[in-house]
Each structure stands twice: as structure tokens, then as C-alpha cells.
Design an enzyme around this catalytic site. Structure first.
Site, short mmCIF file in Angstrom:
data_model
loop_
_atom_site.label_atom_id
_atom_site.label_comp_id
_atom_site.label_asym_id
_atom_site.label_seq_id
_atom_site.Cartn_x
_atom_site.Cartn_y
_atom_site.Cartn_z
N GLY A 51 3.35 -0.97 5.66
CA GLY A 51 1.99 -1.09 5.16
C GLY A 51 1.20 -2.25 5.72
N GLY A 52 1.13 -2.36 7.04
CA GLY A 52 0.37 -3.46 7.65
C GLY A 52 1.19 -4.73 7.66
CD GLU A 195 1.82 5.02 14.57
OE1 GLU A 195 1.55 3.88 15.01
OE2 GLU A 195 1.60 5.37 13.39
CB SER A 264 -1.92 0.47 7.64
OG SER A 264 -0.59 0.88 7.47
CB ALA A 265 -7.51 2.87 6.68
CB CYS A 409 14.83 12.64 -7.89
SG CYS A 409 15.07 14.05 -8.94
#
Length: 555
Positions: A51-52, A195, A264-265, A409
Site C-alpha cells: 500500500g505505497g 502494473e 495505490s492512488a 474466510c
């Protein structure tokens, strides 16, 4: 302060030999280390999990101090971690959490990327994302079932429940986005995922989340067309810039059947490659000229959303997957950026109303057989849910473990505590080789306030009320979770979310059973409570069915 150390390679210990004084402190030690396993973390040498810039610890000195503190921690002490740095050990009691974590929390007036980045550069803060700084990330599997559930529901709503011959377009193959190709294939659709980093594509290929890749758009479209005509879903990674590729598809009139994005904007400096830039330029400028990067990235995000809106106008089911891309475009002048919905209000909220969300567990033994046995136990205890059984079968067949063996799950109130108690009994009677930890994503029904994602378009307009994750963290602490975390900015970036996490250890003891019974009932119950308070009939009915005591809600 050392943020980047290429010499460091971290992996969690396995087996039954303790490095700490008990399993209650060995568990957070192993899960912290597991977050930085080379097959788990995106950039482990920088402590970046996903995440960045979502980190497991503030710097390597803090990581080492956390490890040493956990090794000496007694079972009536609690370690406090402030933005990835261990700051205190205090005497509490045996049923208190062994670790309490607060990451990247800022007073609202200062809760923005500019202020956070200033603190980050000074070594005073750390971005914890959701499960990076709370030490319960399990690789791309952690999001794959939620993504699968979303795609299945998209297929049900838009294609009569059959995605055969359909294809999804998306961007981003990082720690979260990397789940999309496999989730799409599991749901029956092919997937074209763009990507910009070859290393991320390589990781998804290596871990089995992606079937193949190319750097040529025409070749990618040929592969997708072949798979759709054959009715055999396939995932294709395309090396490129997603904003460029999507605009080109719109220009050509090539329509995907489903459209989303998981770049990851949320982080316009560290998470999104500006159009016209090379990755090398971006990496250099992120350090030397972050404001230039942000300006260029935001302009590219606006173009990205314009292309998504173009397909939305053509009738392509288009959904925001919670990275705040629409918000960035709105701030850049795209007035109708929110014309298409987020995935939670569109597809997931009915599950949240029943406390159903991303329940996960990891085998501290390191033995995959322990996960196979727990999978079987889930089927035994929840025998009448064929959708869940199909998920478990597909997961066992298709998902490669990253780091410690683990399973995701989606189950809800009334099932989580039963499963936790059963797992604890399996540890007690020797069926499992070592304890397991049970946790979840902060993306859950009662643990997050995020107006552009989990709490978007709440029925009563309470999208931004963040009392709920605070209450969730407090209740999990009081209930005896092994570690509890309270974060800001995960998923959607600074200023846009607050959220809480919990993890509990099943070590086979009776004391653990009592804690498990409390935590794994109370935690999902807060989600039912939160949605009942917002007026959702499904949640109100669930609360009544489960006998929840909600005096200001049920009367």
C-alpha cells in the site's frame, strides 16, 4: 534512523521452540516478522509491507527494539507501540492485550498528507496502512476472498451469475491489487491488470496470483480474447501505465465487461505513477521533488477517472475498489467523479450488516497441514454453506501460501467465536502442531469509518462518524484480544479513514478459550450494532436474532 537496509532478510520462526516467554508474546513476534518475509512484503528492506509506504515498523532500529521487547515481555505486561516505535511497557494483567498499537493518528485539522509526510521525514510518524502496522498481513490472500465476493456479486447483478467469457480490466498488482487476477479467475472471469512495476508482476507470477504477462497491449488483448472465446478464464498482467492504457481502450472502442482499479492512488506521491514518467524518474522524484510528483500524479488520476467514466457511460459495470481515486479526481476538477459507486455500498454491505467480513488465521507452526485441518474444521462446523465450501476448496487448490501458512474466510457473528474455540481445542488436543492466531483486516463491518469506502453512502448519512472504530478498539481491548491496533488513513489515505484491528492467540489453554469467546463474539457484533444504528433492516434483524443488547437502537 535507518529506513532502508538491503542486508536485512526477515522471516518468522516456525515450530514449537519459543523465542519469547509465552505464545502470547511469541505470536506478535512471529507475525511482525512474517509481515516482512520476502514473499509477503512488497519492499521488505524498506520495512514496506504493502500500500505505497505501509510499514511494519518505523525504522530498523524500532523493529529491533520491538523484537527485543517482545522477547522479554511478561504475561502481565503490555507493550505500547506509537507509529511503529516501541514507547513503553506497563504492568497490566493476564487478560489484557500484550501489545497496543496506534499508527499515523493525527488531530483532524492536521490529518493530511503534507503534514504526515513532514512528520515522516523527521522520523516522527509511520504509515501503517491497515494490516502492515498491525502485524496481521498474510500476503495477497488477505484480500482475495473479499475481491472474489465482490466479483461474484458483480456477476450476479449484471450477468445473471455467470461470468464465463467475460473479462475484467483493472490497474495495480501490489499487495492489495495483486489479489484481483486470481479473484477474477476464481469468479469465472478473465482479467487484464495493468502494473507499472515489473517486480510486482514478477511477484504475482511467482506466488500464483497471475497466469502470464506481456508489455504489449495488442498481445494482452489477444490473450484475453482467446480466453474469453474458449470460456477458460485467464489472468494477464500488462506492464504499463493504467491511465494511458485505459484511455487507449476507450479510444479504440474496446470494452471490458467489468471495470475497477486498485492502484495505490490513496498516496499521490508514493502510490501512483504519473503519465509520461518512467518508474526510475518517479522513484527519484518522490524523494527530491515530492510536490512535482503529486501534481503530476493527480493530473493523471483525473485522466484515469475520465476514462472510467467514459466506460461507465457506455454501460460497463464500473466500481471504485476503495483507493480514493475518485476523490483525487474530484479535487482535480472532475465534478462527476463519484458517478460510479464504491464496492461496499454496491456489493458488500449486506454482508457487513450480518457481521460477515474477512476473518483470517495463520499457523504459527509453519506447517501447511495445520491450515488443511482448520479448513476441514470450518466445513464441519458450517456444513450448510456451499458457497463457503467452494471458496475453501478453491483456496486450497489455487492459493500459494506467502510466509506463514494462513487462510482467509469471510464469516460473521455466531460463527467466528465457534471457529476460534474449535481451533483452540485443536491446539489443546494436539491436532494442530502449534498455536494459531486469528485476526482480520481493518476493512470489516464494525471497525472502520471511511466515507469513500467502507462507510460510503450509509443509509442515515453517518459516513464520517468515527466513534465506531474507536469503540471497536476499546471493546476488543476490554475483551482480551492479544493485540489491538488503531490506525488512521488506511486504504484511502490521510484524512479519509480511521480504523481498528485485533488479533487473538489460540494457544490451547482454558484462559485463551474465555478470551476467544468474548473477542470473537464482540468484535463482529460491533459491526451488526453499527449497521443497525444506521437503520439497515438486515442488521436490525440479525441483532434481534442473535440477542444483542442494543438499548439505544432496538429500544
Amino acid at each position: 534512523m535507518t529506513r532502508n537496509d538491503p542486508s536485512r532478510t526477515i522471516a518468522a520462526p516456525t515450530g514449537t521452540t519459543l523465542n519469547a516467554k509465552s505464545w502470547l508474546t511469541e505470536a506478535p513476534l512471529r507475525m511482525l516478522m512474517n509481515n516482512l518475509h520476502p514473499d509477503v512484503a512488497e519492499r521488505p528492506q524498506e520495512l514496506v509491507v504493502y500500500g505505497g509506504i505501509g510499514r511494519a515498523a518505523r525504522d530498523w532500529e524500532s523493529f529491533d527494539a520491538i523484537v527485543e521487547t517482545l522477547k522479554r515481555l511478561d504475561d502481565d505486561q503490555t507493550l505500547l507501540v506509537q507509529s511503529g516505535k516501541p514507547v513503553g511497557v506497563f504492568r497490566t494483567h493476564a487478560d489484557a492485550p500484550r501489545v497496543l498499537i496506534a499508527n499515523s493518528n493525527l488531530v483532524p485539522r492536521w490529518a493530511n498528507w503534507d503534514h504526515f509526510n513532514e512528520l515522516d521525514r523527521k522520523g516522527l510518524a509511520m504509515y501503517g496502512q491497515m494490516t502492515a502496522g498491525s502485524w496481521i498481513y498474510i500476503g495477497a490472500q488477505g484480500i482475495v476472498q473479499g475481491t472474489y465476493e465482490t466479483f461474484v456479486e458483480m456477476g450476479r447483478q449484471h450477468f445473471g451469475g455467470d461470468l464465463t467469457g467475460k473479462w475484467l480490466f483493472t490497474g495495480g498488482l501490489g499487495g492489495m491489487g495483486g489479489a484481483q487476477p486470481l479473484a477474477a479467475v476464481m469468479a469465472g472471469a478473465s482479467c487484464l491488470a495493468v502494473e507499472c512495476r515489473k517486480s510486482s508482476i514478477d511477484m504475482r507470477l511467482r506466488t500464483g496470483y497471475l497466469d502470464t504477462w506481456t508489455d504489449n497491449l495488442d498481445e494482452a488483448l489477444r490473450l484475453i480474447d482467446e480466453s474469453c472465446k474458449a470460456g477458460t478464464p485467464k489472468s494477464v498482467g500488462l506492464l504499463g501505465n493504467v491511465a494511458d492504457v485505459l484511455a487507449e481502450l476507450l479510444k479504440r472502442g474496446v470494452k471490458p465487461d467489468l471495470l475497477t482499479d486498485q492502484t495505490s492512488a490513496h498516496d499521490p506521491v508514493n502510490g501512483y505513477l504519473p503519465q509520461g514518467w518512467t518508474v526510475e524518474q518517479w522513484d527519484e522524484k518522490r524523494v527530491s521533488a515530492p510536490k512535482d510528483v503529486e501534481k503530476a500524479a493527480r493530473a493523471s488520476m483525473a485522466n484515469h477517472i475520465r476514462a472510467m467514466l467514459g466506460f461507465h457511460a457506455l454501460g460497463v459495470p464500473t466500481v471504485d475498489y476503495g483507493n480514493n481515486l475518485r476523490q483525487m479526481a474530484l479535487e482535480e476538477g472532475v465534478a462527476n467523479a463519484f458517478d460510479f459507486p464504491g464496492f461496499v455500498p454496491a456489493y458488500i454491505r449486506p454482508l457487513f450488516c450480518r457481521g460477515i467480513g474477512p476473518f483470517r488465521w495463520a499457523a504459527l507452526s509453519g506447517d501447511p497441514e495445520d491450515i488443511a485441518k482448520t479448513d476441514a474444521k470450518v466445513k464441519e462446523l458450517i456444513p450448510d454453506n456451499p458457497h463457503l465450501h467452494r471458496w475453501l476448496d478453491m483456496a486450497a487448490e489455487k492459493i500459494k501460501f506467502q510466509g506463514l501458512p494462513a487462510r482467509i474466510c469471510w464469516v460473521g457473528l455466531g460463527d467466528r467465536d465457534r471457529l476460534g474455540l474449535a481451533f483452540n481445542e485443536m491446539v489443546a488436543n494436539g491436532e494442530l502442531k502449534a498455536p494459531v492466531v486469528i485476526g482480520r483486516d481493518h476493512l470489516d463491518s464494525g471497525s472502520v469509518a471511511s466515507p469513500n469506502r467502507e462507510t460510503e453512502a450509509m443509509a442515515d448519512g453517518s459516513d464520517a462518524v468515527s466513534d465506531w472504530p474507536l469503540l471497536n478498539a476499546l471493546l476488543n481491548t476490554a475483551s482480551g484480544a492479544t493485540w489491538v491496533s488503531l490506525h488512521h488513513g488506511g486504504g484511502v489515505g490521510m484524512g479519509f479513514s480511521q480504523h481498528a484491528g485485533m488479533v487473538i492467540v489460540c494457544d490451547g489453554t482454558e484462559a485463551a478459550a474465555k478470551r476467544i469467546g468474548r473477542v470473537l463474539w464482540n468484535d463482529p457484533a460491533t459491526g451488526v450494532m453499527r449497521h443497525a444504528d444506521a437503520g439497515y433492516d438486515i442488521a436490525i434483524d440479525c441483532a434481534k436474532e442473535k440477542g444483542l443488547d442494543l438499548p439505544g437502537i432496538l429500544g
